[in-house]
Design a protein around this motif. Structure first.
Motif, PDB file in Angstrom:
ATOM      1  N   SER A  49       0.442  -1.146  -0.447  1.00 61.91           N
ATOM      2  CA  SER A  49      -0.036   0.028  -0.008  1.00 61.91           C
ATOM      3  C   SER A  49       0.670   1.331   0.385  1.00 61.91           C
ATOM      4  O   SER A  49       2.602   0.813  -0.204  1.00 61.91           O
ATOM      5  N   LEU A  50       0.052   2.773   0.330  1.00 56.90           N
ATOM      6  CA  LEU A  50       1.179   4.004  -0.404  1.00 56.90           C
ATOM      7  C   LEU A  50      -0.178   4.692   0.655  1.00 56.90           C
ATOM      8  O   LEU A  50      -1.134   4.685  -0.146  1.00 56.90           O
ATOM      9  N   ARG A  51      -0.095   5.446   1.569  1.00 58.59           N
ATOM     10  CA  ARG A  51      -0.437   6.251   2.596  1.00 58.59           C
ATOM     11  C   ARG A  51      -1.788   6.870   1.462  1.00 58.59           C
ATOM     12  O   ARG A  51      -2.802   7.268   1.610  1.00 58.59           O
ATOM     13  N   GLN A  52      -1.022   7.923   1.226  1.00 59.33           N
ATOM     14  CA  GLN A  52      -1.607   8.939  -0.040  1.00 59.33           C
ATOM     15  C   GLN A  52      -2.259   8.410  -1.342  1.00 59.33           C
ATOM     16  O   GLN A  52      -2.714   9.393  -2.040  1.00 59.33           O
ATOM     17  N   CYS A  53      -2.554   7.257  -1.766  1.00 60.08           N
ATOM     18  CA  CYS A  53      -2.161   6.830  -2.657  1.00 60.08           C
ATOM     19  C   CYS A  53      -4.275   6.382  -2.805  1.00 60.08           C
ATOM     20  O   CYS A  53      -4.787   5.584  -1.587  1.00 60.08           O
TER      21      CYS A  53
END
Length: 217
Positions: A8-12
């Motif tokens: 995952s990626l927090r701001q995506c």
């Protein structure tokens, strides 16, 4: 069977919608928040598309489309009935609306964000295109509390991250835009503790790190 792993990626926004569905479904995964400038080989080996989210299930199967991650999670468990299981016609309608978001609205939103960043004269034109897509959503929200009805659905959480992006491009304009119901809807989501959990920041994953458990814990 091992616990699913979510890259995952927090701001995506695509990864964000996946995490929202996992939380609402009461699922538990191992979260690996990645550095897009240094993508881990473990992720690339299972999903050559090289973008998040990527969900590796306990049996080794891989889901690397965000809406499919959402549907998988809610198919496992859907305590809030986000799939509107009482009406079999609703899921196809939801998926079509999400597809429209991902193609039409996101395309316009990307141009709007870029125009704002680079002070492009076409900023207003791209914003107007975004608003053309948003007005039917605004109309829906004038009739009921959420996009599909009085209860939240998959659609609300699938488009939430993109509406969030839209609202942040020009905050002064957005605050007085002819979208009062959309603003109230977005604020309602911001005030939901689940959203706060989704936006928690985790260290970027390294291979020997202790696993980060994410979900209904």
């Amino acid at each position: 069977m091992t616990m699913p792993i979510l890259y995952s990626l927090r701001q995506c926004p695509y990864a964000m919608r996946s995490r929202l569905a996992i939380l609402h479904a009461g699922q538990i995964v191992i979260l690996r928040d990645i550095d897009m400038k240094n993508k881990p080989e473990d992720m690339l080996s299972v999903s050559p598309k090289a973008t998040v989210p990527v969900l590796v299930l306990g049996d080794g199967n891989v889901i690397d489309e965000s809406i499919e991650v959402m549907v998988w999670a809610l198919t496992q468990s859907d305590p809030r009935n986000l799939l509107y299981s009482h009406d079999k016609n609703q899921l196809p309608a939801m998926l079509e609306l999400v597809r429209s978001n991902d193609v039409t609205f996101v395309g316009a939103l990307q141009k709007y964000r870029a125009a704002s960043r680079y002070h492009d004269d076409n900023k207003t034109e791209h914003r107007d295109t975004c608003c053309e897509w948003l007005m039917p959503i605004e109309q829906r929200l004038s009739q009921h509390a959420y996009i599909m009805g009085e209860q939240p659905s998959l659609v609300d959480y699938a488009i939430l991250p993109f509406i969030r992006q839209f609202s942040r491009v020009d905050k002064k304009w957005y605050a007085q835009a002819p979208l009062p119901n959309l603003r109230a809807w977005l604020t309602k989501h911001y005030n939901d503790p689940t959203f706060s959990k989704v936006m928690v920041s985790y260290p970027k994953w390294k291979k020997d790190d202790k696993p980060v458990v994410f979900g209904d814990v």
